[in-house]
Design a protein around this motif. Structure first.
Motif, mmCIF file in Angstrom:
data_model
loop_
_atom_site.group_PDB
_atom_site.id
_atom_site.type_symbol
_atom_site.label_atom_id
_atom_site.label_comp_id
_atom_site.label_asym_id
_atom_site.label_seq_id
_atom_site.Cartn_x
_atom_site.Cartn_y
_atom_site.Cartn_z
ATOM 1 N N UNK A 220 0.822 -1.206 0.000
ATOM 2 C CA UNK A 220 0.000 0.000 0.000
ATOM 3 C C UNK A 220 0.865 1.270 0.000
ATOM 4 N N UNK A 221 0.537 2.185 -0.903
ATOM 5 C CA UNK A 221 1.253 3.456 -0.975
ATOM 6 C C UNK A 221 2.523 3.430 -1.803
ATOM 7 N N UNK A 222 2.865 2.276 -2.353
ATOM 8 C CA UNK A 222 4.102 2.154 -3.128
ATOM 9 C C UNK A 222 3.807 2.114 -4.626
ATOM 10 N N UNK A 223 4.776 2.507 -5.459
ATOM 11 C CA UNK A 223 4.612 2.335 -6.905
ATOM 12 C C UNK A 223 4.783 0.872 -7.293
ATOM 13 N N UNK A 224 4.255 0.506 -8.452
ATOM 14 C CA UNK A 224 4.362 -0.856 -8.986
ATOM 15 C C UNK A 224 3.995 -1.888 -7.923
ATOM 16 N N UNK A 225 2.814 -1.736 -7.366
ATOM 17 C CA UNK A 225 2.372 -2.618 -6.291
ATOM 18 C C UNK A 225 2.349 -4.097 -6.679
ATOM 19 N N UNK A 226 1.959 -4.444 -7.913
ATOM 20 C CA UNK A 226 1.935 -5.875 -8.261
ATOM 21 C C UNK A 226 3.275 -6.574 -8.072
ATOM 22 N N UNK A 231 6.324 -10.679 -5.093
ATOM 23 C CA UNK A 231 7.499 -11.093 -4.319
ATOM 24 C C UNK A 231 7.085 -11.556 -2.924
ATOM 25 N N UNK A 232 6.158 -10.830 -2.317
ATOM 26 C CA UNK A 232 5.705 -11.182 -0.974
ATOM 27 C C UNK A 232 5.010 -12.537 -0.959
ATOM 28 N N UNK A 233 4.156 -12.780 -1.943
ATOM 29 C CA UNK A 233 3.466 -14.065 -2.000
ATOM 30 C C UNK A 233 4.445 -15.227 -2.099
ATOM 31 N N UNK A 234 5.455 -15.080 -2.943
ATOM 32 C CA UNK A 234 6.449 -16.149 -3.072
ATOM 33 C C UNK A 234 7.150 -16.401 -1.738
ATOM 34 N N UNK A 235 7.451 -15.343 -1.009
ATOM 35 C CA UNK A 235 8.135 -15.482 0.278
ATOM 36 C C UNK A 235 7.249 -16.173 1.311
ATOM 37 N N UNK A 236 5.976 -15.770 1.394
ATOM 38 C CA UNK A 236 5.113 -16.369 2.416
ATOM 39 C C UNK A 236 4.777 -17.814 2.073
#
Length: 290
Positions: A220-226, A231-236
């Motif tokens: 949230x609030x960052x550019x290029x959120x996808x 990256x986060x999904x792969x980590x979790x």
């Protein structure tokens, strides 16, 4: 440990030894003005379109939320559930913080649905867990305590433990609880994601339950959120998360690829099947837009 969700004809098994389960997030008017207006207008054709598109793009289940100003949500929830079930047959996740709305949705949802959600506040535990028990549903447990979202992984472990233990006293087994360790935006706190990753590790080790994550908050609030979300999904997923309420259209390919890399896709068959199916969908949707 397996959490089993059911519709009239389909069964979805959530577990560490199973492919990652996608619960489609797009039947929620929060941040989706067109859906909110469709609900106000009782335009259920648009609801059906959203439901079918998500399943076509790989959603294993669908989250259903009708929270919007000016709507009688108790009356609206069964209508939306009925509309969804007229075009798809996947398990449903009934999404509301209001017990009356949850009850209204659960009465119409077939099989074994999922409830989104309960947290560790006494008021919520007392209101939601009896509904879950009576319906025989599964439930997402948010790691929130009386003081809000704990800042540390250990605090979130404690919040999860409180919910799991309270549920056990009511006869709700651990396999029917999916813990969401929550993630805050890394734009505000650069350690937000690492706290969530550590919480997943601690909760899995202590209780062995299934873990759900919401991918979109982290960016949230960052550019290029996808890119951040992918990256986060792969980590979790590597850390042990087993499902997510997320966008199957934007993140389905990332999830299929991560399953492949984590050894949950024999001979790459799921990945290849998904690629071919979505390639056709892209062509079809592009043709409609033209």
């Amino acid at each position: 440990m397996h959490t089993i969700l059911k519709s009239n004809t389909k069964e979805v098994i959530i577990g560490a030894d199973k492919p990652f389960v996608i619960i489609g997030e797009k039947l929620n008017p929060t941040g989706l003005k067109k859906l909110g207006q469709a609900l106000v207008d009782q335009n259920f054709d648009y609801v059906k379109q959203l439901a079918k598109r998500q399943v076509d793009w790989g959603a294993d289940a669908l989250d259903v939320n009708v929270g919007h100003p000016g709507i009688d949500e108790v009356a609206m929830m069964p209508k939306v559930v009925e509309a969804v079930l007229s075009v798809v047959d996947v398990p449903l996740c009934i999404d509301s913080g209001d017990p009356k709305i949850l009850e209204a949705g659960l009465r119409c949802a077939p099989g074994k649905p999922l409830v989104n959600s309960v947290n560790g506040e006494e008021k919520q535990l007392a209101a939601v867990l009896p509904i879950v028990k009576e319906r025989g549903a599964a439930v997402i447990a948010l790691t929130i305590g009386e003081e809000g979202i704990p800042e540390t992984a250990e605090g979130r472990l404690a919040a999860a433990g409180k919910i799991i233990e309270r549920a056990a006293k009511m006869g709700i087994p651990a396999e029917d609880i999916i813990v969401d360790p929550l993630v805050m935006t890394v734009g505000h706190n650069s350690n937000a994601a690492t706290v969530t990753l550590k919480a997943i590790e601690l909760i899995k080790k202590e209780y062995g339950v299934n873990i759900s994550v919401g991918a979109s908050n982290v960016s949230f609030g960052l550019p290029d959120r996808p890119s951040v979300n992918m990256a986060f999904l792969a980590l979790v997923m590597q850390a042990g998360a087993t499902c997510s309420i997320t966008d199957p259209i934007k993140l389905g390919s990332t999830i299929r690829a991560a399953d492949l890399l984590l050894g949950k896709d024999n001979n790459s068959m799921r990945y290849l099947k998904y690629f071919r199916a979505t390639e056709k969908l892209r062509e079809q949707e592009a043709a409609v837009k033209v």
